[in-house]
Design a protein around this motif. Structure first.
Motif, PDB file in Angstrom:
ATOM      1  N   ILE A 187       0.830  -1.207   0.000  1.00  0.00           N
ATOM      2  CA  ILE A 187       0.000   0.000   0.000  1.00  0.00           C
ATOM      3  C   ILE A 187       0.866   1.260   0.000  1.00  0.00           C
ATOM      4  O   ILE A 187       0.669   2.169  -0.819  1.00  0.00           O
ATOM      5  CB  ILE A 187      -0.945   0.004   1.219  1.00  0.00           C
ATOM      6  N   VAL A 188       1.819   1.312   0.926  1.00  0.00           N
ATOM      7  CA  VAL A 188       2.652   2.508   1.086  1.00  0.00           C
ATOM      8  C   VAL A 188       3.949   2.304   0.293  1.00  0.00           C
ATOM      9  O   VAL A 188       4.998   1.997   0.855  1.00  0.00           O
ATOM     10  CB  VAL A 188       2.949   2.783   2.570  1.00  0.00           C
ATOM     11  N   THR A 189       3.857   2.462  -1.005  1.00  0.00           N
ATOM     12  CA  THR A 189       5.038   2.354  -1.870  1.00  0.00           C
ATOM     13  C   THR A 189       5.611   3.742  -2.122  1.00  0.00           C
ATOM     14  O   THR A 189       4.951   4.767  -1.875  1.00  0.00           O
ATOM     15  CB  THR A 189       4.675   1.708  -3.208  1.00  0.00           C
ATOM     16  N   LEU A 190       6.823   3.775  -2.635  1.00  0.00           N
ATOM     17  CA  LEU A 190       7.468   5.051  -2.935  1.00  0.00           C
ATOM     18  C   LEU A 190       6.691   5.791  -4.031  1.00  0.00           C
ATOM     19  O   LEU A 190       6.563   7.025  -3.992  1.00  0.00           O
ATOM     20  CB  LEU A 190       8.917   4.810  -3.362  1.00  0.00           C
ATOM     21  N   ARG A 191       6.172   5.025  -4.988  1.00  0.00           N
ATOM     22  CA  ARG A 191       5.392   5.638  -6.069  1.00  0.00           C
ATOM     23  C   ARG A 191       4.099   6.245  -5.532  1.00  0.00           C
ATOM     24  O   ARG A 191       3.744   7.376  -5.894  1.00  0.00           O
ATOM     25  CB  ARG A 191       5.079   4.589  -7.131  1.00  0.00           C
ATOM     26  N   ASN A 192       3.386   5.507  -4.692  1.00  0.00           N
ATOM     27  CA  ASN A 192       2.154   6.033  -4.101  1.00  0.00           C
ATOM     28  C   ASN A 192       2.422   7.244  -3.221  1.00  0.00           C
ATOM     29  O   ASN A 192       1.618   8.186  -3.169  1.00  0.00           O
ATOM     30  CB  ASN A 192       1.450   4.945  -3.294  1.00  0.00           C
ATOM     31  N   THR A 193       3.540   7.209  -2.521  1.00  0.00           N
ATOM     32  CA  THR A 193       3.909   8.342  -1.663  1.00  0.00           C
ATOM     33  C   THR A 193       4.175   9.587  -2.496  1.00  0.00           C
ATOM     34  O   THR A 193       3.732  10.691  -2.149  1.00  0.00           O
ATOM     35  CB  THR A 193       5.146   8.000  -0.827  1.00  0.00           C
ATOM     36  N   GLY A 194       4.909   9.413  -3.606  1.00  0.00           N
ATOM     37  CA  GLY A 194       5.158  10.546  -4.492  1.00  0.00           C
ATOM     38  C   GLY A 194       3.870  11.108  -5.075  1.00  0.00           C
ATOM     39  O   GLY A 194       3.704  12.338  -5.179  1.00  0.00           O
ATOM     40  N   ALA A 195       2.945  10.214  -5.441  1.00  0.00           N
ATOM     41  CA  ALA A 195       1.650  10.664  -5.958  1.00  0.00           C
ATOM     42  C   ALA A 195       0.860  11.421  -4.884  1.00  0.00           C
ATOM     43  O   ALA A 195       0.224  12.444  -5.171  1.00  0.00           O
ATOM     44  CB  ALA A 195       0.845   9.469  -6.458  1.00  0.00           C
ATOM     45  N   ALA A 196       0.910  10.916  -3.650  1.00  0.00           N
ATOM     46  CA  ALA A 196       0.207  11.579  -2.546  1.00  0.00           C
ATOM     47  C   ALA A 196       0.765  12.979  -2.295  1.00  0.00           C
ATOM     48  O   ALA A 196       0.009  13.937  -2.094  1.00  0.00           O
ATOM     49  CB  ALA A 196       0.310  10.738  -1.281  1.00  0.00           C
ATOM     50  N   ILE A 197       2.091  13.100  -2.330  1.00  0.00           N
ATOM     51  CA  ILE A 197       2.716  14.417  -2.129  1.00  0.00           C
ATOM     52  C   ILE A 197       2.332  15.366  -3.260  1.00  0.00           C
ATOM     53  O   ILE A 197       2.050  16.549  -3.040  1.00  0.00           O
ATOM     54  CB  ILE A 197       4.249  14.271  -2.034  1.00  0.00           C
ATOM     55  N   GLY A 198       2.283  14.852  -4.485  1.00  0.00           N
ATOM     56  CA  GLY A 198       1.864  15.681  -5.608  1.00  0.00           C
ATOM     57  C   GLY A 198       0.436  16.171  -5.455  1.00  0.00           C
ATOM     58  O   GLY A 198       0.134  17.340  -5.741  1.00  0.00           O
ATOM     59  N   ILE A 199      -0.450  15.286  -4.999  1.00  0.00           N
ATOM     60  CA  ILE A 199      -1.843  15.677  -4.774  1.00  0.00           C
ATOM     61  C   ILE A 199      -1.939  16.716  -3.665  1.00  0.00           C
ATOM     62  O   ILE A 199      -2.710  17.687  -3.757  1.00  0.00           O
ATOM     63  CB  ILE A 199      -2.690  14.435  -4.439  1.00  0.00           C
ATOM     64  N   ILE A 200      -1.145  16.523  -2.604  1.00  0.00           N
ATOM     65  CA  ILE A 200      -1.138  17.487  -1.494  1.00  0.00           C
ATOM     66  C   ILE A 200      -0.773  18.882  -1.990  1.00  0.00           C
ATOM     67  O   ILE A 200      -1.432  19.882  -1.677  1.00  0.00           O
ATOM     68  CB  ILE A 200      -0.168  17.027  -0.393  1.00  0.00           C
ATOM     69  N   TRP A 201       0.294  18.969  -2.788  1.00  0.00           N
ATOM     70  CA  TRP A 201       0.734  20.268  -3.301  1.00  0.00           C
ATOM     71  C   TRP A 201      -0.277  20.849  -4.286  1.00  0.00           C
ATOM     72  O   TRP A 201      -0.502  22.068  -4.314  1.00  0.00           O
ATOM     73  CB  TRP A 201       2.110  20.130  -3.951  1.00  0.00           C
ATOM     74  N   ALA A 202      -0.896  19.984  -5.103  1.00  0.00           N
ATOM     75  CA  ALA A 202      -1.871  20.471  -6.080  1.00  0.00           C
ATOM     76  C   ALA A 202      -3.102  21.041  -5.386  1.00  0.00           C
ATOM     77  O   ALA A 202      -3.583  22.134  -5.744  1.00  0.00           O
ATOM     78  CB  ALA A 202      -2.262  19.330  -7.026  1.00  0.00           C
ATOM     79  N   VAL A 203      -3.639  20.316  -4.396  1.00  0.00           N
ATOM     80  CA  VAL A 203      -4.820  20.786  -3.669  1.00  0.00           C
ATOM     81  C   VAL A 203      -4.499  22.065  -2.897  1.00  0.00           C
ATOM     82  O   VAL A 203      -5.286  23.033  -2.905  1.00  0.00           O
ATOM     83  CB  VAL A 203      -5.333  19.693  -2.714  1.00  0.00           C
ATOM     84  N   SER A 204      -3.348  22.093  -2.259  1.00  0.00           N
ATOM     85  CA  SER A 204      -2.949  23.284  -1.495  1.00  0.00           C
ATOM     86  C   SER A 204      -2.751  24.482  -2.415  1.00  0.00           C
ATOM     87  O   SER A 204      -3.138  25.613  -2.073  1.00  0.00           O
ATOM     88  CB  SER A 204      -1.659  22.992  -0.721  1.00  0.00           C
ATOM     89  N   SER A 205      -2.168  24.253  -3.592  1.00  0.00           N
ATOM     90  CA  SER A 205      -1.968  25.345  -4.554  1.00  0.00           C
ATOM     91  C   SER A 205      -3.303  25.873  -5.067  1.00  0.00           C
ATOM     92  O   SER A 205      -3.469  27.090  -5.254  1.00  0.00           O
ATOM     93  CB  SER A 205      -1.107  24.856  -5.726  1.00  0.00           C
ATOM     94  N   SER A 206      -4.259  24.972  -5.278  1.00  0.00           N
ATOM     95  CA  SER A 206      -5.592  25.400  -5.717  1.00  0.00           C
ATOM     96  C   SER A 206      -6.247  26.289  -4.668  1.00  0.00           C
ATOM     97  O   SER A 206      -6.859  27.314  -4.991  1.00  0.00           O
ATOM     98  CB  SER A 206      -6.476  24.182  -6.001  1.00  0.00           C
ATOM     99  N   HIS A 207      -6.100  25.892  -3.409  1.00  0.00           N
ATOM    100  CA  HIS A 207      -6.635  26.709  -2.314  1.00  0.00           C
ATOM    101  C   HIS A 207      -6.000  28.100  -2.308  1.00  0.00           C
ATOM    102  O   HIS A 207      -6.702  29.112  -2.151  1.00  0.00           O
ATOM    103  CB  HIS A 207      -6.380  26.004  -0.984  1.00  0.00           C
ATOM    104  N   VAL A 208      -4.701  28.161  -2.508  1.00  0.00           N
ATOM    105  CA  VAL A 208      -3.992  29.442  -2.475  1.00  0.00           C
ATOM    106  C   VAL A 208      -4.386  30.318  -3.660  1.00  0.00           C
ATOM    107  O   VAL A 208      -4.526  31.539  -3.522  1.00  0.00           O
ATOM    108  CB  VAL A 208      -2.465  29.196  -2.456  1.00  0.00           C
ATOM    109  N   ILE A 209      -4.574  29.711  -4.831  1.00  0.00           N
ATOM    110  CA  ILE A 209      -4.993  30.479  -6.010  1.00  0.00           C
ATOM    111  C   ILE A 209      -6.356  31.122  -5.763  1.00  0.00           C
ATOM    112  O   ILE A 209      -6.574  32.308  -6.076  1.00  0.00           O
ATOM    113  CB  ILE A 209      -5.019  29.571  -7.250  1.00  0.00           C
ATOM    114  N   VAL A 210      -7.273  30.357  -5.190  1.00  0.00           N
ATOM    115  CA  VAL A 210      -8.594  30.903  -4.866  1.00  0.00           C
ATOM    116  C   VAL A 210      -8.461  32.021  -3.834  1.00  0.00           C
ATOM    117  O   VAL A 210      -9.081  33.094  -3.963  1.00  0.00           O
ATOM    118  CB  VAL A 210      -9.527  29.791  -4.338  1.00  0.00           C
ATOM    119  N   GLN A 211      -7.649  31.777  -2.816  1.00  0.00           N
ATOM    120  CA  GLN A 211      -7.464  32.769  -1.750  1.00  0.00           C
ATOM    121  C   GLN A 211      -6.880  34.064  -2.299  1.00  0.00           C
ATOM    122  O   GLN A 211      -7.353  35.163  -1.985  1.00  0.00           O
ATOM    123  CB  GLN A 211      -6.538  32.180  -0.678  1.00  0.00           C
TER     124      GLN A 211
END
Length: 313
Positions: free
Chosen positions: A131-155
């Motif tokens: 479940i917790v592979t390096l690839r999945n972790t990288g994807a999770a970090i990418g999603i975290i940054w994408a969602v956070s960036s979307s929030h900041v753009i709206v803000q």
């Protein structure tokens, strides 16, 4: 908060002015520099060995430490600018506030992800590596940054949409740059509050769920009791870290209340304590939690700290 050569003109008493800023300067700067040094050494440690670069939990820790270190540096920089009464254009302040929100959001969600990783490691040890592979972790970090960036753009859009380009070019902060001075429009302020509450509820619910799951799993005969105990302690520390991190969002509001209701000397003492507790401490807790408790990191971190100190001597 800001002034303009146009009709826009709002003022507020700054929390760090004159003697107040000068008194707080040496008290706060020294521990901040120490923790920045520790965090930077910790970041170097996490990139120095394949063990840390190839394990998901350490990759998540690196991401958390990176944004915490950036936040710590920005917070201290903004404090120094406020202490010397440095003013800036409103668009610059809005951008810095949005960047701080980006780092804060990434920090909180990464912390939540680390709690889930510990939950999977204890409750599903046989499936953890799948479940917790390096690839999945990288994807999770990418999603975290994408969602956070979307929030900041709206803000940022909400903060700047109220003004014309001509107004933005002449609007200048009078005292200090912070959320209270950047969120002029009630809509942007309400959006930030709603998102902050959402982050807090998400973090608290996730940590509580993971903690309860680990307690239940610890009663099973097949569960490693020592690993479960370490995970429970780590989650409790993360819960404290989350609470302190979320409390930093109301720091400037507390300063305004303190400076308006207390005498100067008690206000200085309380402001120093608050700044250390809700701004500096949460940004260095990750280094303390993992640097001192993780048996893989501790000896390498200590060695690197000694080498860095000797090299700078």
């Amino acid at each position: 908060m800001l002034s303009s050569r146009s009709v826009l003109n709002v003022t507020v008493t700054g929390p760090h002015q004159g003697v107040l800023g000068l008194v707080m300067f040496p008290i706060i700067t020294l521990p901040c520099c120490v923790f920045l040094f520790i965090n930077l050494t910790m970041l170097y440690t996490l990139r120095s060995r394949p063990l840390f670069r190839e394990a998901s939990r350490y990759v998540l820790l690196f991401n958390l430490l990176l944004v915490d270190t950036v936040q710590l540096f920005q917070s201290q920089s903004m404090f120094l600018l406020s202490a010397v009464s440095f003013t800036m254009l409103y668009p610059v302040c809005a951008a810095l506030t949005a960047f701080s929100s980006l780092a804060h959001c990434v920090s909180v969600v990464t912390l939540v992800s680390m709690c889930l990783e510990r939950y999977v490691a204890v409750c599903y040890p046989l499936r953890h590596s799948a479940i917790v592979t390096l690839r999945n972790t990288g994807a999770a970090i990418g999603i975290i940054w994408a969602v956070s960036s979307s929030h900041v753009i709206v803000q940022l859009s909400l903060m700047l949409s109220r003004f014309s380009v001509a107004d933005l070019g002449v609007m200048q902060m009078v005292y200090y740059c912070g959320k209270e001075s950047a969120f002029i429009d009630p809509v942007s302020d309400q959006y930030d509050r709603a998102f902050t509450y959402f982050l807090f509820l998400l973090g608290a619910a996730t940590v509580s769920f993971a903690y309860a799951g680990i307690i239940v799993a610890a009663r099973s005969a097949s569960t490693d009791k020592a690993s479960a105990l370490r995970a429970r302690r780590t989650l409790l520390l993360h819960l404290v870290q989350l609470g302190l991190s979320m409390s930093s969002t109301v720091y400037n509001s507390l300063l305004i209340v303190i400076t308006s209701s207390l005498e100067r000397v008690p206000a200085v003492r309380l402001q120093v304590s608050l700044y250390m507790a809700v701004i500096i401490l949460p940004k260095c807790l990750s280094s303390l939690i993992y640097g001192l408790r993780d048996q893989n990191i501790r000896p390498i971190l200590i060695m690197n700290l000694i080498c860095q100190c000797r090299g700078s001597a």
